[in-house]
Design an enzyme around this catalytic site. Sequence first.
Site, mmCIF file in Angstrom:
data_model
loop_
_atom_site.group_PDB
_atom_site.id
_atom_site.type_symbol
_atom_site.label_atom_id
_atom_site.label_comp_id
_atom_site.label_asym_id
_atom_site.label_seq_id
_atom_site.Cartn_x
_atom_site.Cartn_y
_atom_site.Cartn_z
ATOM 1 N N ASP A 64 121.572 133.935 113.870
ATOM 2 C CA ASP A 64 121.666 132.812 112.949
ATOM 3 C C ASP A 64 121.794 131.541 113.785
ATOM 4 O O ASP A 64 121.930 131.584 115.006
ATOM 5 C CB ASP A 64 122.826 132.977 111.960
ATOM 6 C CG ASP A 64 122.576 132.132 110.702
ATOM 7 O OD1 ASP A 64 121.672 131.268 110.723
ATOM 8 O OD2 ASP A 64 123.268 132.334 109.683
HETATM 9 C C1 NOJ Z 1 121.943 129.000 108.847
HETATM 10 C C2 NOJ Z 1 121.945 129.961 107.699
HETATM 11 O O1 NOJ Z 1 123.089 130.777 107.725
HETATM 12 C C3 NOJ Z 1 120.718 130.843 107.677
HETATM 13 O O2 NOJ Z 1 120.734 131.633 106.524
HETATM 14 C C4 NOJ Z 1 119.482 129.999 107.749
HETATM 15 O O3 NOJ Z 1 118.334 130.798 107.634
HETATM 16 C C5 NOJ Z 1 119.508 129.239 109.062
HETATM 17 N N1 NOJ Z 1 120.664 128.370 109.082
HETATM 18 C C6 NOJ Z 1 118.251 128.426 109.297
HETATM 19 O O4 NOJ Z 1 118.245 127.308 108.517
#
Ligand code: NOJ
Length: 751
Positions: A290
């Site tokens: 993430d």
């Molecule tokens: C953080 C989020 O937790 C995740 O779900 C997302 O896909 C990413 N950022 C990218 O934006």
Amino acid sequence: MKPRLKHSLVFLAYFALYSIPNMAQNKTITQKVDSLLNLMTLEEKVGQMNQYNGFWDVTGPVPEEGNAAIKYEHLKKGWVGSMLNVTGVENVRKLQKLVVEESRLGIPLIFGFDVIHGYKTVAPIPLAEAASWDLDAIKRSAQIAADEAAAVGINWTFAPMVDISRDARWGRVMEGAGEDTYLGMQIAKARVKGFQGDDLTSNNTIAACAKHFAGYGFAEAGRDYNTADFGTSTLFNTVLPPFKAAVDADVKTVMNGFNVLNGVPVTGDSYLQRDILKEKWGFDGFVISDWASIGELVPHGFAENLAQAAEIAANAGSDMDMEATAYVTHLADKVKAGKVSESHIDDAVRRILTVKYELGLFDDPYRYCNAQREKERLNHKEHHAGVLDMAKKSIVLLKNEGNLLPIKKNQPKIAVIGELANDNNSPLGSWRLGSDNNTAVSVLEGLKKFSSNITYARGPKVFDPEASFLNHVKINESDETGMDEAVALAKESDVVLIVLGEHGFQSGEGRSRTKLGLPGLQLKLLQEVYKVNKNAVLVLMNGRPLTLEWEAENIPAILETWQLGTQTGNAIAQVVFGDYNPSGKLPMTFPRSVGQVPIYYNHNSTGRPNPQPNVFWSHYSDEKNEPLFPFGYGLSYTTFAYSDLKIDTSDKNNIKVEVTVTNMGEREGEEVVQLYIHDKVASIVRPVKELKGFQKINLAPKASQKVQFNLTDKELGFYNNAYEFVVESGTFDIMVGTNSQLGLQGSFTLN
Ligand code: NOJ
């Protein structure tokens, strides 16, 4: 670092890329990937494992060193495998060209984006879609999202989020399928298939990503990014199955998460990523971290610095680093120092290159960059029809005393009250980064297409008009301007539709709440309106379950409409005026008060479940145990009767359950027939009830239908604490009915 390459090498690279792995069409993707891997330096391999955010939109905190100049430099060196948040054919083509033409091997980038519920045409938030229990409509909605995303150059969405959550305080419940594992599994499959289609190389499909592996939905106290702490049985039986379902549906990527589970940040957890996901399940796609979650191993206290974080994450099986710059900065050194084996790097790169081949990016790196298509596909009328269908199916009728709904179109005086009724932005919900602001059909606009007898009053202001994806929404708690006008209008009207709830940006990532009531002065407005007009219909818009005790007690008709996206007003108007008979069922329990949270239907029994004359049983001194509205609950403009429950155990491997459902009313309607089981005694305590089947049927007035379910080992078994799937003999209670609390009951015994 290596010096820049000369032209002759660039030529060689072209020859290598487009002649060796590609022209040999008879080679399998695996062979092509291996040939390419043989040509790559360690730095280029690590480069494939690096994902950068684009230079335009941001969906997380940007690290200091993530500036554009370094990123361009790395792109040209072939040190970037993927970009996120780069959209639009022109932008995508520009970066793809840079990499393909200027990097030594010209390996195309894969472009990822959070296409969570639609791109330009916005579908209902995923929690709302889950309320439809309509897997075909959900799949279609993902197809529409993929079609539009692919048309703007995107190859990969960071969806579906398959995190089970039992905590309405957690803002991201809007992004998932709710609290139930079985429903979550079916929806995970439908969404993966919708995004990816049957042919990943086609220009209207994109790779999907099951996230966040694993346990993120159990963030303690509902506070986003917080630690998760739950036991093995919950991990195996509740949290993991939707991921497994996505893997079985051939999801191409999995994202890990921000949370710690059992003391290990999941981004650095090799038991989850290597042992379970890749080995036990045979997942052959790749794992993306993430946003900066590899770097976050440092503040977690799991790594001393970014270099060690890179080592831990790579060894644990995180294949691609989203925006932490950990891999690109440190991983090659770690391999050289013998801290990370090059075979781990090769495995990660193989996975990444394979997905790129599968998407057809090596055949044509610009296959998703067609400007004409971009113009034609966005906001296509078929897409609007699809999300309208999805939206009306997502609406849940919570209460309808005296059949106040549907409202007659020729009713002389219809009052519409509430700021949200006249809002074209909030109904788009959270996580709709590809859409344009203010493009939803408002409730007022939708209703006015059906009736010219509508008068509107806003009531007190609720939300800050500057609300955006990056900031918290400011709420007016004191200025009552507009109250009197709204109450006066209510007083002189036959019926009042009052539209209240949360702003679309009050749920989503980073948006946890400790209070789950209607924000600002909305409850007061509702109470004042109700004092002068009892024919009040409450139309709710929210991204999570709310606590609505007074509302449910007093207001005769309540519609849960969530945030329904672009077609919001049209969908709500069809339900309000009766052109569509609501059929949605809650995918998450609605609590009476925040103190009950986490509250969910499939809990274990306590040792003291039954009321006692004294205090020594499992209960509250100031609140009921029961929820306000249970999981699976939702009404219709007609009613359904259940009869003739039959259980046929003649084939122990396939127990057949049958029930007859009759539409008792005067109009056609859809019902979600739900089957629950309870394994009464087992080697691990089983939940008091578990959904194990559902069917959505359509019945003409007075018509009956037999509905059949099959219970096999798959439904009757569970995972023990050694992560073995077991089916144990004994007695099972079953219930077939209209929601998780109401149905016909029976039982059978497995010997
Ligand atoms: C953080 C989020 O937790 C995740 O779900 C997302 O896909 C990413 N950022 C990218 O934006």
